[in-house]
Design a protein around this motif. Structure first.
Motif, PDB file in Angstrom:
ATOM      1  N   HIS A 287      47.500  56.138  48.755  1.00 35.31           N
ATOM      2  CA  HIS A 287      46.940  56.310  50.096  1.00 35.31           C
ATOM      3  C   HIS A 287      48.020  56.074  51.158  1.00 35.31           C
ATOM      4  CE1 HIS A 287      43.621  55.823  53.165  1.00 35.31           C
ATOM      5  NE2 HIS A 287      44.571  55.099  53.743  1.00 35.31           N
ATOM      6  N   GLU A 288      48.781  54.980  51.007  1.00 31.82           N
ATOM      7  CA  GLU A 288      49.800  54.657  52.011  1.00 31.82           C
ATOM      8  C   GLU A 288      50.966  55.642  51.956  1.00 31.82           C
ATOM      9  OE1 GLU A 288      48.894  52.721  54.212  1.00 31.82           O
ATOM     10  OE2 GLU A 288      47.215  51.808  53.144  1.00 31.82           O
ATOM     11  N   LEU A 289      51.332  56.101  50.774  1.00 31.71           N
ATOM     12  CA  LEU A 289      52.385  57.109  50.684  1.00 31.71           C
ATOM     13  C   LEU A 289      51.956  58.427  51.333  1.00 31.71           C
ATOM     14  CD1 LEU A 289      53.801  56.529  47.080  1.00 31.71           C
ATOM     15  CD2 LEU A 289      55.069  56.322  49.230  1.00 31.71           C
ATOM     16  N   ALA A 290      50.683  58.753  51.229  1.00 30.96           N
ATOM     17  CA  ALA A 290      50.184  59.964  51.894  1.00 30.96           C
ATOM     18  C   ALA A 290      50.284  59.820  53.410  1.00 30.96           C
ATOM     19  CB  ALA A 290      48.748  60.240  51.470  1.00 30.96           C
ATOM     20  N   HIS A 291      50.061  58.599  53.932  1.00 28.78           N
ATOM     21  CA  HIS A 291      50.319  58.367  55.361  1.00 28.78           C
ATOM     22  C   HIS A 291      51.787  58.621  55.684  1.00 28.78           C
ATOM     23  CE1 HIS A 291      46.447  57.080  56.640  1.00 28.78           C
ATOM     24  NE2 HIS A 291      46.440  55.891  56.045  1.00 28.78           N
ATOM     25  N   VAL A 292      52.684  58.110  54.845  1.00 28.19           N
ATOM     26  CA  VAL A 292      54.113  58.293  55.067  1.00 28.19           C
ATOM     27  C   VAL A 292      54.464  59.776  55.141  1.00 28.19           C
ATOM     28  CG1 VAL A 292      56.389  58.009  53.998  1.00 28.19           C
ATOM     29  CG2 VAL A 292      54.808  56.079  54.079  1.00 28.19           C
ATOM     30  N   LEU A 293      53.836  60.583  54.286  1.00 27.01           N
ATOM     31  CA  LEU A 293      54.151  62.013  54.234  1.00 27.01           C
ATOM     32  C   LEU A 293      53.473  62.812  55.334  1.00 27.01           C
ATOM     33  CD1 LEU A 293      54.163  62.696  50.397  1.00 27.01           C
ATOM     34  CD2 LEU A 293      56.053  62.092  51.903  1.00 27.01           C
ATOM     35  N   GLY A 294      52.496  62.208  56.034  1.00 30.18           N
ATOM     36  CA  GLY A 294      51.927  62.900  57.186  1.00 30.18           C
ATOM     37  C   GLY A 294      50.430  63.065  57.222  1.00 30.18           C
ATOM     38  N   LEU A 295      49.675  62.524  56.246  1.00 28.30           N
ATOM     39  CA  LEU A 295      48.216  62.618  56.285  1.00 28.30           C
ATOM     40  C   LEU A 295      47.628  61.443  57.045  1.00 28.30           C
ATOM     41  CD1 LEU A 295      46.972  63.831  52.769  1.00 28.30           C
ATOM     42  CD2 LEU A 295      47.289  65.149  54.883  1.00 28.30           C
ATOM     43  N   ASP A 296      46.608  61.720  57.837  1.00 28.36           N
ATOM     44  CA  ASP A 296      45.899  60.691  58.582  1.00 28.36           C
ATOM     45  C   ASP A 296      44.567  60.412  57.892  1.00 28.36           C
ATOM     46  OD1 ASP A 296      45.271  58.858  60.515  1.00 28.36           O
ATOM     47  OD2 ASP A 296      45.452  60.258  62.206  1.00 28.36           O
ATOM     48  N   HIS A 297      43.828  59.421  58.397  1.00 25.88           N
ATOM     49  CA  HIS A 297      42.499  59.128  57.860  1.00 25.88           C
ATOM     50  C   HIS A 297      41.531  60.276  58.155  1.00 25.88           C
ATOM     51  CE1 HIS A 297      43.398  54.550  57.936  1.00 25.88           C
ATOM     52  NE2 HIS A 297      43.558  55.035  56.716  1.00 25.88           N
ATOM     53  N   VAL A 298      40.565  60.422  57.290  1.00 31.39           N
ATOM     54  CA  VAL A 298      39.506  61.416  57.485  1.00 31.39           C
ATOM     55  C   VAL A 298      38.153  60.707  57.481  1.00 31.39           C
ATOM     56  CG1 VAL A 298      40.845  63.287  56.469  1.00 31.39           C
ATOM     57  CG2 VAL A 298      39.395  61.882  54.990  1.00 31.39           C
ATOM     58  N   ASP A 299      37.126  61.442  57.900  1.00 34.46           N
ATOM     59  CA  ASP A 299      35.783  60.864  57.967  1.00 34.46           C
ATOM     60  C   ASP A 299      34.977  61.096  56.695  1.00 34.46           C
ATOM     61  OD1 ASP A 299      36.324  60.068  60.592  1.00 34.46           O
ATOM     62  OD2 ASP A 299      35.699  62.027  61.386  1.00 34.46           O
ATOM     63  N   ASP A 300      35.556  61.808  55.747  1.00 35.23           N
ATOM     64  CA  ASP A 300      34.849  62.152  54.514  1.00 35.23           C
ATOM     65  C   ASP A 300      35.087  61.068  53.464  1.00 35.23           C
ATOM     66  OD1 ASP A 300      33.746  63.238  52.256  1.00 35.23           O
ATOM     67  OD2 ASP A 300      35.047  65.011  52.199  1.00 35.23           O
ATOM     68  N   PRO A 301      34.076  60.309  53.054  1.00 33.27           N
ATOM     69  CA  PRO A 301      34.264  59.263  52.043  1.00 33.27           C
ATOM     70  C   PRO A 301      34.584  59.821  50.663  1.00 33.27           C
ATOM     71  CG  PRO A 301      31.949  59.495  52.595  1.00 33.27           C
ATOM     72  CD  PRO A 301      32.689  60.349  53.556  1.00 33.27           C
ATOM     73  N   GLY A 302      34.493  61.136  50.512  1.00 37.69           N
ATOM     74  CA  GLY A 302      34.833  61.737  49.227  1.00 37.69           C
ATOM     75  C   GLY A 302      36.323  62.029  49.083  1.00 37.69           C
ATOM     76  N   GLN A 303      37.136  61.656  50.066  1.00 42.05           N
ATOM     77  CA  GLN A 303      38.582  61.865  49.999  1.00 42.05           C
ATOM     78  C   GLN A 303      39.292  60.511  49.909  1.00 42.05           C
ATOM     79  OE1 GLN A 303      39.557  65.050  49.821  1.00 42.05           O
ATOM     80  NE2 GLN A 303      37.447  65.730  50.230  1.00 42.05           N
ATOM     81  N   LEU A 304      40.420  60.501  49.234  1.00 46.64           N
ATOM     82  CA  LEU A 304      41.176  59.253  49.118  1.00 46.64           C
ATOM     83  C   LEU A 304      41.695  58.796  50.480  1.00 46.64           C
ATOM     84  CD1 LEU A 304      42.230  57.174  47.054  1.00 46.64           C
ATOM     85  CD2 LEU A 304      44.337  58.512  46.887  1.00 46.64           C
ATOM     86  N   MET A 305      41.847  59.723  51.431  1.00 45.47           N
ATOM     87  CA  MET A 305      42.339  59.355  52.747  1.00 45.47           C
ATOM     88  C   MET A 305      41.239  58.862  53.677  1.00 45.47           C
ATOM     89  SD  MET A 305      45.445  59.532  52.285  1.00 45.47           S
ATOM     90  CE  MET A 305      45.926  59.020  53.923  1.00 45.47           C
ATOM     91  N   TYR A 306      40.066  58.628  53.152  1.00 49.95           N
ATOM     92  CA  TYR A 306      39.022  57.956  53.925  1.00 49.95           C
ATOM     93  C   TYR A 306      39.504  56.531  54.214  1.00 49.95           C
ATOM     94  CZ  TYR A 306      34.363  56.225  55.180  1.00 49.95           C
ATOM     95  OH  TYR A 306      33.280  55.677  55.842  1.00 49.95           O
ATOM     96  N   GLY A 307      39.212  56.048  55.422  1.00 50.62           N
ATOM     97  CA  GLY A 307      39.756  54.766  55.857  1.00 50.62           C
ATOM     98  C   GLY A 307      39.357  53.585  55.005  1.00 50.62           C
ATOM     99  N   ASP A 308      38.163  53.606  54.427  1.00 51.26           N
ATOM    100  CA  ASP A 308      37.675  52.495  53.607  1.00 51.26           C
ATOM    101  C   ASP A 308      37.314  53.063  52.237  1.00 51.26           C
ATOM    102  OD1 ASP A 308      36.734  50.133  52.660  1.00 51.26           O
ATOM    103  OD2 ASP A 308      34.903  50.105  53.865  1.00 51.26           O
ATOM    104  N   ASN A 309      38.287  53.049  51.345  1.00 55.68           N
ATOM    105  CA  ASN A 309      38.121  53.693  50.042  1.00 55.68           C
ATOM    106  C   ASN A 309      36.882  53.188  49.314  1.00 55.68           C
ATOM    107  OD1 ASN A 309      38.515  55.119  47.691  1.00 55.68           O
ATOM    108  ND2 ASN A 309      40.249  53.901  46.989  1.00 55.68           N
ATOM    109  N   LYS A 310      36.105  54.130  48.781  1.00 56.98           N
ATOM    110  CA  LYS A 310      34.865  53.799  48.089  1.00 56.98           C
ATOM    111  C   LYS A 310      35.005  53.867  46.570  1.00 56.98           C
ATOM    112  CE  LYS A 310      32.652  53.256  51.927  1.00 56.98           C
ATOM    113  NZ  LYS A 310      32.241  51.898  52.379  1.00 56.98           N
ATOM    114  N   GLY A 311      36.181  53.510  46.082  1.00 50.53           N
ATOM    115  CA  GLY A 311      36.370  53.461  44.634  1.00 50.53           C
ATOM    116  C   GLY A 311      37.117  54.641  44.052  1.00 50.53           C
ATOM    117  N   LEU A 312      37.592  55.588  44.868  1.00 50.87           N
ATOM    118  CA  LEU A 312      38.370  56.698  44.334  1.00 50.87           C
ATOM    119  C   LEU A 312      39.734  56.196  43.842  1.00 50.87           C
ATOM    120  CD1 LEU A 312      37.749  59.517  46.980  1.00 50.87           C
ATOM    121  CD2 LEU A 312      36.635  59.211  44.765  1.00 50.87           C
TER     122      LEU A 312
END
Length: 335
Positions: A287-312
């Motif tokens: 998740h943090e490496l994806a931030h480094v590469l340029g991805l921001d948080h999303v509102d979809d809990p089904g994505q790993l880039m959701y701000g509060d990971n739900k177990g992915l």
């Protein structure tokens, strides 16, 4: 006949030069003395006509050498006298046309000035991307970090050069090194970017990290730093924060903005407590490496880039679509 000690033996046809030559205090005859004596005896056996011819040849060679030396000195003197004039003309041209200076001279000079903020341009850059992003369906579900240029959709790392990574292993939980390797491999596969393990470092994470540290990493952009830390060292980890990730943006002239380095700061105490499920810790690093590469948080809990990971524990289709686009960024060899 057996020669007596200290005597010399001369064979027919030899020139006996040892009897009347100078010797060193040790009794040895220097080679140059022998050669000089031989030359004298050789000339003594020559006719007067041969000696005059030899002398004329030596004089002619000496004059030719002197003329060549004189020409070389004159050329060097002319070049030396012309150098200041050429320098003054160049400086005047650059002064009259500061755009030329900024475009051509300054990028070459700047990396070698005291307190330089950038390395020489094009370090490790290739003409073409050195990796290929995977082909995935662009289904959306991703968001890019904000770009400094509203007209530039995203900022990414230059795909024409490797992405170097260093790790500060202090405070890492057992197995932490392996999890970092797996996470880096996952983002490399999702983007096509080629990551290079640049080893370990003692550099501490900082919210004001310098992107160019020639004394530590040489004349190139500092590598991405991954460090295990805590809120005492890095206050931004205070509260319910397992990790942080981000990158530094640069551009040259009016070219596109690109990332040149970044860092991932992992909260060692909280992640150590999660090591009973190492796949969850690896997901945090991804998740943090994806931030480094340029991805921001999303509102979809089904994505790993959701701000509060739900177990992915892996990237979802939206994450992969965004990462694939980030792997096809612009090559900027002049940076």
């Amino acid at each position: 006949m057996t020669p007596r000690r200290g005597s010399s033996v001369r064979h027919d046809g030899d020139i006996d030069v040892s009897a009347h030559v100078r010797r060193s205090p040790s009794g040895r005859i220097p080679q140059w003395v022998l050669e000089e004596a031989q030359e004298h005896q050789r000339q003594a056996g020559m006719s007067s006509r041969q000696r005059r011819r030899t002398q004329r040849r030596a004089t002619r060679i000496a004059r030719q050498s002197a003329r060549r030396w004189s020409k070389d000195v004159k050329r060097r003197n002319r070049a030396w006298r012309a150098s200041p004039a050429i320098g003054i003309v160049l400086l005047a041209a650059l002064w009259v046309s500061p755009d030329l200076f900024n475009q051509y001279a300054l990028p070459v000079i700047r990396p070698y000035l005291p307190n330089a903020s950038a390395p020489p341009p094009g370090v490790e850059a290739s003409r073409n991307p050195i990796g290929v992003p995977p082909v995935v369906a662009d289904i959306g579900g991703y968001r890019f970090m904000e770009s400094p240029d509203p007209e530039q959709e995203m900022v990414a790392y230059d795909p024409c050069r490797p992405v170097r990574v260093v790790v500060r292993p202090d405070n890492a939980p057992p197995g932490g090194e392996q999890l970092i390797e797996e996470a880096v491999g996952a983002v490399s596969a999702a983007t096509g970017l080629q990551f290079v393990d640049a080893g370990t470092t003692t550099e501490a994470p900082s919210s004001r990290r310098e992107p160019y540290q020639p004394d530590r990493y040489g004349r190139q952009w500092a590598p991405i730093l991954i460090a295990w830390s805590d809120a005492g060292e890095h206050p931004d980890l205070a509260g319910n924060v397992a990790g942080l990730g981000g990158s530094t943006v640069r551009n040259v002239d009016e070219g596109p903005f690109v990332y040149v380095t970044g860092q991932v700061v992992l909260d060692a105490p909280s992640l150590t407590a999660m090591m009973e499920r190492p796949e969850q810790v690896r997901a945090v690093i991804m998740h943090e490496l994806a931030h480094v590469l340029g991805l921001d948080h999303v509102d979809d809990p089904g994505q790993l880039m959701y701000g509060d990971n739900k177990g992915l524990t892996d990237f979802a289709p939206g994450d992969r679509a965004g990462l694939a686009k980030l792997g096809a960024g612009a090559c900027v060899p002049r940076l």
